[in-house]
Design an enzyme around this catalytic site. Structure first.
Site, PDB file in Angstrom:
ATOM      1  N   ASP A 158      22.850 -68.103  87.561  1.00 60.23           N
ATOM      2  CA  ASP A 158      21.820 -67.556  86.679  1.00 60.23           C
ATOM      3  C   ASP A 158      22.171 -67.689  85.213  1.00 60.23           C
ATOM      4  OD1 ASP A 158      20.205 -66.640  88.638  1.00 60.23           O
ATOM      5  OD2 ASP A 158      21.015 -64.610  88.661  1.00 60.23           O
ATOM      6  N   LYS A 160      16.434 -68.660  83.492  1.00 57.67           N
ATOM      7  CA  LYS A 160      15.278 -68.964  82.634  1.00 57.67           C
ATOM      8  C   LYS A 160      15.476 -70.270  81.884  1.00 57.67           C
ATOM      9  CE  LYS A 160      13.130 -64.644  81.498  1.00 57.67           C
ATOM     10  NZ  LYS A 160      13.547 -63.443  80.833  1.00 57.67           N
ATOM     11  N   MET A 205      17.484 -53.775  80.918  1.00 64.29           N
ATOM     12  CA  MET A 205      16.221 -54.475  80.663  1.00 64.29           C
ATOM     13  C   MET A 205      15.226 -53.582  79.905  1.00 64.29           C
ATOM     14  SD  MET A 205      15.679 -56.543  84.232  1.00 64.29           S
ATOM     15  CE  MET A 205      16.247 -55.289  85.359  1.00 64.29           C
TER      16      MET A 205
HETATM   17  N1  SAH Z   1      22.951 -57.465  87.982  1.00 66.80           N
HETATM   18  C1  SAH Z   1      23.158 -57.240  86.572  1.00 66.80           C
HETATM   19  C2  SAH Z   1      21.898 -56.795  85.868  1.00 66.80           C
HETATM   20  C3  SAH Z   1      20.847 -57.855  85.825  1.00 66.80           C
HETATM   21  S1  SAH Z   1      19.426 -57.369  84.940  1.00 66.80           S
HETATM   22  C4  SAH Z   1      24.280 -56.224  86.387  1.00 66.80           C
HETATM   23  O1  SAH Z   1      24.705 -55.596  87.346  1.00 66.80           O
HETATM   24  O2  SAH Z   1      24.777 -56.101  85.261  1.00 66.80           O
HETATM   25  C5  SAH Z   1      19.761 -57.993  83.325  1.00 66.80           C
HETATM   26  C6  SAH Z   1      20.074 -56.866  82.377  1.00 66.80           C
HETATM   27  O3  SAH Z   1      21.431 -56.501  82.503  1.00 66.80           O
HETATM   28  C7  SAH Z   1      19.905 -57.209  80.932  1.00 66.80           C
HETATM   29  O4  SAH Z   1      18.570 -57.100  80.512  1.00 66.80           O
HETATM   30  C8  SAH Z   1      20.768 -56.155  80.268  1.00 66.80           C
HETATM   31  O5  SAH Z   1      20.114 -54.917  80.236  1.00 66.80           O
HETATM   32  C9  SAH Z   1      21.898 -56.037  81.261  1.00 66.80           C
HETATM   33  N2  SAH Z   1      23.059 -56.868  80.906  1.00 66.80           N
HETATM   34  C10 SAH Z   1      23.635 -57.808  81.650  1.00 66.80           C
HETATM   35  N3  SAH Z   1      24.727 -58.312  81.021  1.00 66.80           N
HETATM   36  C11 SAH Z   1      24.826 -57.644  79.853  1.00 66.80           C
HETATM   37  C12 SAH Z   1      25.733 -57.674  78.763  1.00 66.80           C
HETATM   38  N4  SAH Z   1      26.787 -58.514  78.742  1.00 66.80           N
HETATM   39  N5  SAH Z   1      25.543 -56.847  77.741  1.00 66.80           N
HETATM   40  C13 SAH Z   1      24.507 -55.982  77.722  1.00 66.80           C
HETATM   41  N6  SAH Z   1      23.610 -55.913  78.714  1.00 66.80           N
HETATM   42  C14 SAH Z   1      23.769 -56.717  79.765  1.00 66.80           C
END
Ligand code: SAH
Length: 516
Positions: free
Chosen positions: A33, A55, A168
């Site tokens: 991803d 994306k 998100m």
């Molecule tokens: N499965 C992922 C979440 C996926 S949804 C997890 O467990 O982290 C995607 C969201 O994750 C983004 O919109 C943001 O809110 C958050 N996210 C993922 N990586 C991030 C990062 N390095 N810093 C801040 N937010 C992050």
């Protein structure tokens, strides 16, 4: 072989689990991803088929049905498939849908959990998500409005208390803050947004809930107050308990390239990462072992040449790197069915503790270890231990530094270099992007003259430009040792500072000197 649905963690490579790393290193197909950093992808074999399903620049992602199809398609071939997802696959990661699709197709799968950004982002901002006397619970919630799922009742969450961690949530931030206030959450409640958590770009913004809502209005998005995606929003009194640490490290935010031979030592790069730097350390050179006669043959051939009588003095074998140790043992001993006993009667010297430890792995204890890990220090130690005319074997790289040979020869020692391995450039088509677009760098660390030559050759091929034209003066160039510095100059680099020892403290000092 089961399909592995693997969590990649929030970005920092060090937060990958050991199991995730193992699965990546042996995968044939990698389906990944957006938000999975390149350094993690680089752990997969170069030969692995890598399929991006995040994306595209047009904002459209590969549809979930198509991803499921790809998983089933590759999973049914029996090859090793890794489905790599940011954070944890089951935390807003659609991992469940993929697991169900595989199960429905009768394909075995396993799930390797990852560290979710829901926990890592607050942790890297120093915010505890629970606190014994302040917050007994934490709620993880998505700020994204899904057409097909029941919406989040923000007002109810506002009345709920504890800590809220919103993923998100950037686009709907105004309606989220509005809902929480309507539900009764105090306008004084502190809020933090942690962007690009755990990466060198991490930044944290803070407000009170009331102030934030006032600035956003009921429909505002995070962009109105400087919050960009990806961001984790933390809301609750624990935000005031923050003890920031990540951004306070000495090299925080610096992008450093430290090209090294593929498969080489990572300890220095890891040390710099611990100080906060974003270190890109993939190889632009690779090491090839050179075939060698057995060591007794090398020694006998030399002595029967009549240049030196056998047994007049004890010969020394001086090792200048761990790589030299393993290449010598493999090439001159093991591949001829010999072991350490074939070195019987020789004294052994090592340039430093790391090399001494490598010798120890083959059951060899050096008689002498140079007090500082430099060629000069090793030469001085050998001169102190030997008589004039003593023979010193030097197993090392094909084009090793002339310095130690010169010092020993000047002192009338008889130096015999044994070329055990050679450094060859990696084709530019296999270079990491940081080196084909080097303008993003803050610093470049050169650890060997061969690396400097390989970089110069690659840039000439790519852009037809010399290193001084590619690496602008504001990129700090650090050379590890004087001979690397000479090699770097000869290849056309400017060198801002020299680290005099191959350790993290010396590099840190050199980087800081170069900045002043
Ligand atoms: N499965 C992922 C979440 C996926 S949804 C997890 O467990 O982290 C995607 C969201 O994750 C983004 O919109 C943001 O809110 C958050 N996210 C993922 N990586 C991030 C990062 N390095 N810093 C801040 N937010 C992050």
């Amino acid at each position: 072989m089961p399909v592995s649905i693997v969590g990649a963690g929030p970005g920092d490579v060090g937060l990958l689990t050991i199991k995730a790393k193992q699965r990546l290193e042996r995968c044939d197909v990698l389906i990944y991803d957006r938000l999975v950093p390149r350094q993690i992808l680089a752990l997969a074999p170069a030969t692995a088929h890598k399929i991006y399903v995040g994306k595209n620049p047009d904002g459209l992602a590969t549809p979930q049905d198509r991803i499921n199809e790809l998983l089933v398609e590759h999973g049914s071939t029996g090859c090793s498939v890794v489905r790599l997802k940011g954070g944890d696959p089951f935390v807003f990661g659609r991992g469940a849908e993929e697991a169900q699709a595989l199960k429905a197709a009768g394909i075995d799968f396993e799930l390797v959990p990852g560290i979710s950004s829901a926990f890592a982002a607050p942790a890297y901002a120093g915010i505890p998500v629970t606190h014994r006397s302040i917050s007994p619970m934490v709620t993880i919630v998505t700020g994204h409005r899904f057409v097909s799922a029941p919406g989040v009742d923000w007002a109810a969450l506002g009345a709920h208390g504890g800590t809220l961690v919103v993923l998100m949530g950037v686009r709907q931030l105004g309606s989220i803050t509005g809902g929480l206030i309507r539900g009764g959450m105090g306008p004084d409640t502190p809020v933090a947004a942690v962007m690009w958590a755990t990466r060198s770009e991490q930044s944290v913004l803070r407000w009170s809930l009331g102030e934030l809502h006032q600035r956003l209005g009921p429909t505002g998005s995070g962009g109105d107050v400087g919050v960009t995606s990806p961001a984790v929003i933390v809301i609750g009194p624990v935000v005031d308990e923050a003890t920031p640490w990540f951004e306070h490290r000495p090299l925080f935010g610096l992008k450093i390239a430290m090209p090294r031979p593929a498969g080489g030592e990572t300890a220095l790069a890891d040390g710099l990462r611990q100080l906060g730097a974003d270190v890109l350390d993939q190889g632009v050179t690779r090491i090839v072992p050179l075939p060698l006669p057995s060591f007794p043959d090398i020694a006998a051939r030399y002595h029967t040449g009549g240049e030196e009588p056998i047994g007049r003095a004890v010969d020394w074998i001086a090792f200048t790197s761990s790589r030299g140790v393993s290449a010598f043992v493999d090439g001159a001993l093991t591949s001829h069915g010999l072991d350490a006993r074939a070195l019987h009667g020789h004294r052994i010297a090592a340039i430093g503790e790391t090399t001494a430890r490598s010798l120890g792995r083959f059951g060899l204890l050096p008689d002498v270890v140079a007090p500082t890990p430099t060629g000069t220090s090793l030469a001085e130690a050998l001169i102190a231990e030997t008589d004039q005319g003593a023979t010193i074997w030097l197993p090392r790289a094909e084009r090793g530094s002339p310095e130690i040979v010169q010092l020993l020869t000047d002192a009338d020692r008889d130096v015999r270099a044994i070329a055990c391995y050679a450094t060859r450039p990696v084709p530019v088509s296999e270079w990491p992007r940081s080196l084909t677009e080097p303008d993003q760098l803050d610093a470049l660390i050169l650890t060997a003259g061969s690396t400097a030559r390989s970089l110069a050759g690659g840039w000439d091929e790519l852009f037809g430009r010399r290193p001084s034209e590619v690496i602008t003066p504001d990129v700090r160039v650090i050379a590890l040792g004087t001979s690397t510095s000479q090699g770097a100059h000869a290849a056309g680099f400017h060198v801002d500072a020299i680290a005099d020892r191959p350790d993290v403290d010396a590099l840190l000092e050199a980087i800081c000197t170069a900045d002043s």
